[in-house]
Design a protein around this motif. Sequence first.
Motif, PDB file in Angstrom:
ATOM      1  N   ASP A  87       0.802  -1.221   0.000  1.00  0.00           N
ATOM      2  CA  ASP A  87       0.000   0.000   0.000  1.00  0.00           C
ATOM      3  C   ASP A  87       0.835   1.270   0.000  1.00  0.00           C
ATOM      4  O   ASP A  87       0.484   2.250  -0.636  1.00  0.00           O
ATOM      5  N   ALA A 137       0.911   4.410  -2.542  1.00  0.00           N
ATOM      6  CA  ALA A 137       0.736   5.786  -2.087  1.00  0.00           C
ATOM      7  C   ALA A 137       1.824   6.703  -2.620  1.00  0.00           C
ATOM      8  O   ALA A 137       1.584   7.869  -2.938  1.00  0.00           O
ATOM      9  N   HIS A 174      -1.334   8.374   4.642  1.00  0.00           N
ATOM     10  CA  HIS A 174      -1.377   6.915   4.570  1.00  0.00           C
ATOM     11  C   HIS A 174      -1.044   6.292   5.921  1.00  0.00           C
ATOM     12  O   HIS A 174      -1.692   5.348   6.368  1.00  0.00           O
ATOM     13  N   ASN A 222      -3.943   6.376   8.371  1.00  0.00           N
ATOM     14  CA  ASN A 222      -5.100   5.511   8.105  1.00  0.00           C
ATOM     15  C   ASN A 222      -4.745   4.028   8.104  1.00  0.00           C
ATOM     16  O   ASN A 222      -5.365   3.226   8.793  1.00  0.00           O
ATOM     17  N   ASP A 223      -3.728   3.653   7.358  1.00  0.00           N
ATOM     18  CA  ASP A 223      -3.486   2.230   7.121  1.00  0.00           C
ATOM     19  C   ASP A 223      -2.698   1.517   8.208  1.00  0.00           C
ATOM     20  O   ASP A 223      -2.642   0.294   8.224  1.00  0.00           O
ATOM     21  N   VAL A 273      -7.758  10.510   2.015  1.00  0.00           N
ATOM     22  CA  VAL A 273      -7.326   9.558   3.042  1.00  0.00           C
ATOM     23  C   VAL A 273      -7.377  10.182   4.429  1.00  0.00           C
ATOM     24  O   VAL A 273      -7.854   9.572   5.395  1.00  0.00           O
ATOM     25  N   THR A 321      -6.342   2.990   0.586  1.00  0.00           N
ATOM     26  CA  THR A 321      -5.476   3.963  -0.074  1.00  0.00           C
ATOM     27  C   THR A 321      -5.287   3.608  -1.540  1.00  0.00           C
ATOM     28  O   THR A 321      -5.199   4.485  -2.403  1.00  0.00           O
TER      29      THR A 321
END
Length: 428
Positions: free
Chosen positions: A30, A34, A273, A276-277, A354, A366
């Motif tokens: 991911d 990004a 990113h 969130n991830d 995001v 994402t």
Amino acid sequence: MEIIAEYGTVFMILAIVFGLYMTWGIGANDVANAMGTSVGSGAITVKQAIIIAAIFEFAGAFIAGGSVTKTIRKGIINPESITGTPEILLFGMLAALLAAAVWLMIASWQGWPVSTTHTIIGGLVGFAVVAIGMSAVNWGKIGQIVASWVVSPLIGGILAYGLMISIQRLILRTERPFENAKKWGPVYVFLVGWIVSLVTMFKGLKHLNLDFGPIATFVFAVGFGLVLASIGKRMINRIQVDPAADEEFHFASVEKAFAPMMIFTACAMAFAHGSNDVANGIGPLAAVVSLVSSGGEVAQKADLPLWILVLGGVGIVVGLTTLGYRVMRTIGSEITHLTPTRGYCATLAAATTVVLASKTGLPVSTTHIAVGAVMGVGMTSGVAAVDLRVIRDIVASWLITLPAGAIMAIVFFFTLKGIFGVSCPPCH
């Protein structure tokens, strides 16, 4: 209860190892997606992308990663029916982590840009259905998340399209594009600092016990944006017109002026990113730590130790450094041709989407957002500018991901249960 008391240290070690493995996969897959727009536009190198991600992914995870972690940890499934057998929830969280980590490793080796969010949610749902029952899954929340998989790339695409149209009208389609790039460039840099800091301060710092009022937040965000704009203005002013390059490509000098701005958007995307991830890897880890620390009590609300956020940040950075190059080129060069102006629009639009999503506690993908943003930029030049075959292959990999996570989580759940000799009365 007795199992957790007896093997508490073992479970804690397994959770940390699986959590690191999972966040490594996030970094390899991911994060590479990004950062792909920044690398694909030619604004920064792969090495620079890794350095930027190392700093800002970690910062995003540590500073603003608490809200989504709560959603992943206890918003997807309802563990109330197994409060008497907390080891079942513990095995489920471990199984979901391991399933997601394995699938991400497979996908990263193949260069598939898949969604870590799909994977971990699929793992949690797969475990819950077989171990507790269909009623244990918060299907309303799943519905919101599924909707976000459609809405979030659409928002990213619309924002990117709008930004690109504004650049075309204010800069590219004017009589003096290079001069206008220098004029409007600092404004676009301001947008980066203002949006990311504004949304982060509004909802992202509660787990650090920092709460600012709306006026103070707005003033700080404007100030931060102005500081970035002044730095950006100095960087842009150093760019000189290149007549030879402009003869070959009319906007070559304009693109050179936007290249320094991509550094700011790359930092913003990495921060967004990370905020969130990181939850995908450390949400289930936080649940295991809470269970072990409390001796098996299935708490409705558990504090998030900062060391878990640190662990997630470290795993993400290592993943990008070791394997990220395999999937970075997909979004950066295969969907549509990216230049610094296009890359700027796609990255800022994706970062904004995001960060907004992470502050509402909704674990979006994402990958989906980045694909939507890149498509939005490409659409400003017409449908022909977008390689629909690449989009088709990417969507196919997304569809495979969720069931793959669910199936592997089920297998790992029963494996762990068998290893520790635990019966499972509520299992279906």
